[in-house]
Design a protein around this motif. Structure first.
Motif, PDB file in Angstrom:
ATOM      1  N   GLU A 145      28.009  34.683  44.078  1.00  0.00           N
ATOM      2  CA  GLU A 145      28.369  33.405  43.475  1.00  0.00           C
ATOM      3  C   GLU A 145      29.848  33.362  43.099  1.00  0.00           C
ATOM      4  OE1 GLU A 145      26.479  30.405  42.566  1.00  0.00           O
ATOM      5  OE2 GLU A 145      25.498  31.340  44.284  1.00  0.00           O
ATOM      6  N   LYS A 146      30.366  34.522  42.656  1.00  0.00           N
ATOM      7  CA  LYS A 146      31.769  34.547  42.230  1.00  0.00           C
ATOM      8  C   LYS A 146      32.301  35.969  42.339  1.00  0.00           C
ATOM      9  CE  LYS A 146      34.844  33.133  38.461  1.00  0.00           C
ATOM     10  NZ  LYS A 146      34.929  32.582  37.072  1.00  0.00           N
ATOM     11  N   GLY A 159      33.751  48.988  33.275  1.00  0.00           N
ATOM     12  CA  GLY A 159      33.037  47.963  32.521  1.00  0.00           C
ATOM     13  C   GLY A 159      33.475  46.549  32.827  1.00  0.00           C
ATOM     14  N   GLN A 160      34.529  46.388  33.602  1.00  0.00           N
ATOM     15  CA  GLN A 160      35.013  45.043  33.955  1.00  0.00           C
ATOM     16  C   GLN A 160      34.084  44.408  34.976  1.00  0.00           C
ATOM     17  OE1 GLN A 160      39.088  44.945  35.329  1.00  0.00           O
ATOM     18  NE2 GLN A 160      38.727  43.116  36.592  1.00  0.00           N
ATOM     19  N   THR A 161      33.786  43.102  34.808  1.00  0.00           N
ATOM     20  CA  THR A 161      32.953  42.380  35.771  1.00  0.00           C
ATOM     21  C   THR A 161      33.751  42.170  37.057  1.00  0.00           C
ATOM     22  OG1 THR A 161      31.737  41.230  34.019  1.00  0.00           O
ATOM     23  CG2 THR A 161      31.652  40.265  36.228  1.00  0.00           C
ATOM     24  N   ILE A 162      33.174  42.608  38.164  1.00  0.00           N
ATOM     25  CA  ILE A 162      33.886  42.477  39.434  1.00  0.00           C
ATOM     26  C   ILE A 162      33.244  41.444  40.363  1.00  0.00           C
ATOM     27  CG2 ILE A 162      34.839  44.801  39.374  1.00  0.00           C
ATOM     28  CD1 ILE A 162      32.593  45.733  41.150  1.00  0.00           C
ATOM     29  N   ALA A 163      31.962  41.067  40.098  1.00  0.00           N
ATOM     30  CA  ALA A 163      31.283  40.048  40.913  1.00  0.00           C
ATOM     31  C   ALA A 163      30.063  39.529  40.166  1.00  0.00           C
ATOM     32  CB  ALA A 163      30.873  40.622  42.257  1.00  0.00           C
ATOM     33  N   THR A 164      29.691  38.284  40.486  1.00  0.00           N
ATOM     34  CA  THR A 164      28.470  37.670  39.951  1.00  0.00           C
ATOM     35  C   THR A 164      27.577  37.316  41.124  1.00  0.00           C
ATOM     36  OG1 THR A 164      29.688  36.760  38.069  1.00  0.00           O
ATOM     37  CG2 THR A 164      27.533  35.790  38.564  1.00  0.00           C
ATOM     38  N   VAL A 165      26.283  37.750  41.045  1.00  0.00           N
ATOM     39  CA  VAL A 165      25.352  37.594  42.162  1.00  0.00           C
ATOM     40  C   VAL A 165      24.166  36.733  41.719  1.00  0.00           C
ATOM     41  CG1 VAL A 165      23.821  38.785  43.775  1.00  0.00           C
ATOM     42  CG2 VAL A 165      26.019  39.809  43.137  1.00  0.00           C
ATOM     43  N   TYR A 166      23.830  35.724  42.528  1.00  0.00           N
ATOM     44  CA  TYR A 166      22.605  34.938  42.318  1.00  0.00           C
ATOM     45  C   TYR A 166      21.479  35.641  43.064  1.00  0.00           C
ATOM     46  CZ  TYR A 166      19.036  31.397  42.989  1.00  0.00           C
ATOM     47  OH  TYR A 166      17.834  30.733  43.045  1.00  0.00           O
TER      48      TYR A 166
END
Length: 534
Positions: A145-146, A159-166
């Motif tokens: 998603e992003k 700990g950093q967000t590297i991707a968002t998955v649906y």
């Protein structure tokens, strides 16, 4: 009678005759002391006959009179006169005049015992520490998603967000947890199983508690970095569908890096784990970095005859970047050869089976040199350890030994090619060769030929490989490659090999010559710093 005498003097022919006789008598009186007489005249004649003439560029040429060199057409120069021999000179020694020694640039030095240290030169590149490189994978099936990290080379933190998955599967699992929570009192194991399923998909206990308290399911999951570092590979784009376990990014921690060097098999015995290494980078001239050898590859590359040597080094400020060319020097003390004689490589004439040096005979007015066979130990770069054959204080020839050996061959004395004294090279009548005789026999009598071929390469590692390949051909006594001109200068015995065979050997080692091209497989196996083809 007086009248007759007077008439005779009045005759002009008589007067001319008397003047001529008087002139001859006066000339004899003036110059009779300046001409050589008897033994002196004979000595001058013999000295002229015994004078030997040679070429400053081709000292193997010997003529009994001045003229032109039959090889290069340069004017011949006087070598020596046998009438000046010193009675104390060993009969097996090679004599050269003072002028010939100066023209041939013959240099000598006295040997002494040392504690040898071998400087091993290594060439390689900076590489990522494989232990600090990790793949960032997706724990669920779904769609990107992003992407919070959008390009290679970007820095990320643990700990950093590297991707968002649906993920529809994640949505179902969350709904199962919510439904199981309604049966908490009667089915506590069912709730715990639903929680464990979400933990396997990398949801934290805090995220799971939030879902239970809110009673709402979120179909999106955030994928977080598990390491600090630099993104070295990006494998997905926003909107891509992925599977569980798909590699999204490769992230490398560059706080420590490897300097990975190629070491020739002949240098491996002098390297060991724990050795301190100083190395320099082409990209950062004038600065020296340090590290420690932590691993030596036990397998040898059959194409390049090298093994990988790994040096670990800290990378403060991220100045060392993977792919940079590096050159290192390792100083390895040879304790097993302490207190041994060490001599320069330029002093040694190597025939493949025998190692030879020339020693200057002491106590003679005329420079004289004696052949000595020696046993060599390990190479120290520009010098050799000598195991036997020399004594403290011996004065050896360190420059110009090949010129002296050429004289020995022509005089029929022991030399590189002759293990026993033979007969000097002569013409058909047994005299020193002259004119056309010298032109037709010069190279054959010398036993050596000079040639120059073009060989492609880019660095000092190429120089070592090209020269070793050339010297591996039987009959090659000297091989020197010039990095700037790409020219390989050769000295070899034409009875054993030729320039064509040497060019083939260089090409087999991975370097194109003017006649032969290296095999693609061998070329591809060369280190990156040696890749000269565009």
């Amino acid at each position: 009678m007086n009248v007759n005498i007077k008439n005779r003097f009045n005759n002009r022919y008589v007067r001319y005759g008397l003047v001529l006789a008087a002139g001859l008598f006066l000339g004899w009186l003036l110059f009779k002391g300046s001409s050589p007489k008897g033994e002196n005249a004979q000595h001058v004649h013999e000295e002229t006959e015994k004078q030997v003439w040679t070429c400053s560029m081709h000292p193997q040429i010997r003529m009994d009179k001045p003229g032109k060199c039959p090889i290069c057409a340069m004017d011949l120069i006087p070598l020596k006169s046998s009438g000046g021999d010193d009675a104390s000179i060993d009969p097996n020694a090679i004599q050269l005049s003072v002028e010939a020694v100066a023209l041939a640039n013959v240099q000598t030095t006295r040997v002494s015992r040392k504690n040898p240290v071998k400087d091993v030169r290594l060439y390689g590149t900076i590489q990522v520490d494989e232990r600090l490189s990790q793949s960032q994978t997706s724990p669920v099936n779904g769609r990107i998603e992003k992407l919070q990290v959008s390009f290679t080379g970007e820095s990320v933190k643990r700990g950093q967000t590297i991707a968002t998955v649906y993920s529809p599967e994640l949505l179902s699992a969350q709904q199962e947890l919510i439904e199981a929570g309604k049966l908490q009192s009667s089915q506590p194991l069912l709730v715990e199983a639903a929680r464990e399923k979400l933990r396997l998909w990398r949801l934290t206990d805090g995220q799971i508690s939030a879902i239970e308290q809110s009673g709402k399911a979120d179909p999106q999951v955030e994928i977080k970095s598990t390491v600090n570092g630099i993104v070295t590979s990006k494998n997905v784009n926003q909107g891509d569908y992925i599977n569980q376990g798909s590699v999204l990014f490769e992230i490398a921690d560059l706080s420590r890096v490897w300097a990975l060097f190629d070491a020739y098999e002949t240098d491996l015995p002098f390297l060991k784990n724990g050795d301190k290494v100083a190395f320099t980078l082409q990209a950062i001239p004038g600065e020296t970095f340090s590290g420690t050898v932590t691993f030596i590859d036990p397998m040898l590359d059959p194409a390049t005859r090298t093994s990988k040597v790994r040096v670990e080094t800290p990378n403060g400020g991220m100045r060392l970047k993977p792919g940079m060319y590096a050159g290192a020097t390792v100083s390895a003390p040879l304790k097993q050869y302490n207190d041994e004689i060490v001599i320069p490589k330029s002093a040694v004439l190597w025939t493949g089976k025998r190692s030879i040096v020339y020693i200057k005979q002491a106590g003679t007015d005329t420079p004289a040199f004696l052949l000595r066979e020696i046993d060599l130990g390990p190479s120290l770069g520009d010098s050799y350890v000598v195991l036997s054959g020399l004594n403290d204080g011996d004065e050896i020839v360190t420059n110009g030994a090949f010129t002296i050996d050429a004289s020995a061959q022509l005089e029929g004395k022991r030399s590189m090619m002759n293990t026993e004294a033979g007969h000097p090279a002569t013409g058909h009548e047994g005299h020193t060769m002259t004119g056309s005789e010298g032109h037709s026999h010069a190279q054959a009598a010398a036993g050596d030929e000079h040639a120059m071929i073009t060989a492609q390469g880019l660095c000092e590692m190429c120089k070592d490989r090209i020269e070793k390949a050339a010297k591996s051909v039987k009959g090659v006594s000297l091989a020197s490659w010039d990095l700037s001109t790409k020219q390989l200068h050769l000295h070899f015995d034409p009875r054993q090999t030729d320039a064509d065979k040497i060019a083939q050997a260089v090409a087999k080692a991975g370097h194109d010559t003017d006649k032969y091209k290296a095999d693609k497989k061998v070329y591809d196996a060369l280190p990156d710093c040696c890749k000269y083809r565009e």
